[in-house]
Design a protein around this motif. Structure first.
Motif, PDB file in Angstrom:
ATOM      1  N   ARG A 111       8.162  -7.442  -2.985  1.00  0.00           N
ATOM      2  CA  ARG A 111       8.124  -6.279  -3.270  1.00  0.00           C
ATOM      3  C   ARG A 111       7.313  -6.456  -4.526  1.00  0.00           C
ATOM      4  O   ARG A 111       6.485  -5.404  -4.827  1.00  0.00           O
ATOM      5  N   SER A 115       4.037  -4.102  -5.662  1.00  0.00           N
ATOM      6  CA  SER A 115       4.095  -3.261  -6.701  1.00  0.00           C
ATOM      7  C   SER A 115       3.264  -3.438  -7.799  1.00  0.00           C
ATOM      8  O   SER A 115       2.509  -2.596  -8.307  1.00  0.00           O
ATOM      9  N   ASP A 121       5.821   1.615  -8.273  1.00  0.00           N
ATOM     10  CA  ASP A 121       6.927   1.045  -7.872  1.00  0.00           C
ATOM     11  C   ASP A 121       7.018   1.196  -6.267  1.00  0.00           C
ATOM     12  O   ASP A 121       7.430   2.166  -5.791  1.00  0.00           O
ATOM     13  N   TRP A 122       6.278   0.226  -5.467  1.00  0.00           N
ATOM     14  CA  TRP A 122       6.389   0.658  -4.051  1.00  0.00           C
ATOM     15  C   TRP A 122       7.717   0.163  -3.459  1.00  0.00           C
ATOM     16  O   TRP A 122       8.326  -0.858  -3.731  1.00  0.00           O
ATOM     17  N   ASP A 123       8.051   0.774  -2.600  1.00  0.00           N
ATOM     18  CA  ASP A 123       9.318   0.888  -1.776  1.00  0.00           C
ATOM     19  C   ASP A 123       8.964   0.997  -0.169  1.00  0.00           C
ATOM     20  O   ASP A 123       8.533   1.974   0.054  1.00  0.00           O
ATOM     21  N   TRP A 125      10.817   1.549   2.174  1.00  0.00           N
ATOM     22  CA  TRP A 125      11.680   2.533   3.083  1.00  0.00           C
ATOM     23  C   TRP A 125      11.087   3.967   2.423  1.00  0.00           C
ATOM     24  O   TRP A 125      11.026   4.911   3.319  1.00  0.00           O
ATOM     25  N   ARG A 126      10.741   4.088   1.489  1.00  0.00           N
ATOM     26  CA  ARG A 126      10.121   5.341   0.887  1.00  0.00           C
ATOM     27  C   ARG A 126       8.644   5.648   1.296  1.00  0.00           C
ATOM     28  O   ARG A 126       8.085   6.482   1.646  1.00  0.00           O
ATOM     29  N   ASP A 127       7.798   4.349   0.956  1.00  0.00           N
ATOM     30  CA  ASP A 127       6.250   4.384   0.991  1.00  0.00           C
ATOM     31  C   ASP A 127       5.712   4.049   2.517  1.00  0.00           C
ATOM     32  O   ASP A 127       4.579   4.357   2.746  1.00  0.00           O
ATOM     33  N   LYS A 209      18.368   1.944   5.091  1.00  0.00           N
ATOM     34  CA  LYS A 209      18.270   1.159   3.900  1.00  0.00           C
ATOM     35  C   LYS A 209      19.529   1.093   3.091  1.00  0.00           C
ATOM     36  O   LYS A 209      19.621  -0.022   2.386  1.00  0.00           O
TER      37      LYS A 209
END
Length: 235
Positions: A111, A115, A121-123, A125-127, A209
């Motif tokens: 991660r 990032s 801030d790469w995630d 689950w979100r991205d 998550k």
């Protein structure tokens, strides 16, 4: 059917439904380093092999009657198949539906690395992985600490909704067996098993998550008063 083949009930007239047991594979070099490990066919470490043996013993204490023939399934990836073997379930059938999330452009990267390259801030689950550009795609060989070389392929990968649909298909396959009073063991990976759990519960796959599942730990899903529930988690 999602790669389950022979999931017919045996006419068991048991009063109580069975259980769906989820076993995550043991430690790998990349579970230690934090690299996203989807379809790269990485083996267990020696520690992971020992973890799998211990996990098998814990499962047999919880389920001393074991699992009927044809009721143990493994992801096709080597780390899961090895875990099934070391845990004492060498006869596990292959189930493509429980292969790990195809991380595509994130495969083999941490991660933090993503990032920094993405400049944000790469995630996961979100991205998701689709937000990463085509410059992240390609193939290369990577040397493991053991001296083995593995092939890493960075493709477009899967979106979370696609993984959830795959997991939902597995749930639909196993549910009649559980309702019929038999238990099923799935040996696979952290993310697919967590996502599968959300589909068992009928909730948004993003909830996965929040479900921690450590290497070589197992969880138990069951039916309670007609509802699909979590019976034990991360044992």
């Amino acid at each position: 059917m999602v790669g389950m083949a022979t999931f017919s009930t045996s006419g068991n007239d048991a009063q109580h439904p069975g259980y769906l047991v989820l076993l995550r594979h043991g430690q790998t070099a990349w579970s230690v380093s934090g690299q996203h490990t989807g379809r790269t066919d990485i083996p267990l470490t020696a520690v992971g092999q020992g973890q799998a043996v211990a996990a098998g013993a814990r499962i047999r204490r919880e389920f001393p009657e074991g699992f009927a023939e044809g009721r143990v399934f493994s992801s096709p990836l080597r780390r899961a198949r090895q875990t099934a073997q070391y845990a004492g379930f060498a006869g596990a059938a292959t189930c493509p539906g429980i292969a790990e999330w195809d991380y595509g452009r994130a495969e083999g990267r941490t991660r933090t690395q993503i990032s920094e390259a993405w400049q944000g801030d790469w995630d996961l689950w979100r991205d998701g992985t689709q937000v990463l550009g085509h410059e992240y795609e390609g193939e290369h060989d990577e040397l493991l600490p053991s001296g083995e070389t593995v092939r890493v392929r960075n493709t477009a990968g899967e979106a979370l909704d696609e993984v959830a649909a795959r997991a939902r298909g597995v749930v639909e396959d196993v549910l009649p067996v559980i309702e019929g009073g038999e238990s099923v063991l799935l040996v696979a990976h952290a993310h697919i098993l967590r996502i599968l759990t959300t589909q068992w519960l009928g909730v948004d796959p993003h909830v996965a998550k929040l479900l921690r599942l450590d290497t070589a730990h197992f969880s138990v899903l069951s039916l309670y008063k007609g509802d699909r529930v979590i019976d034990h988690w991360n044992v």
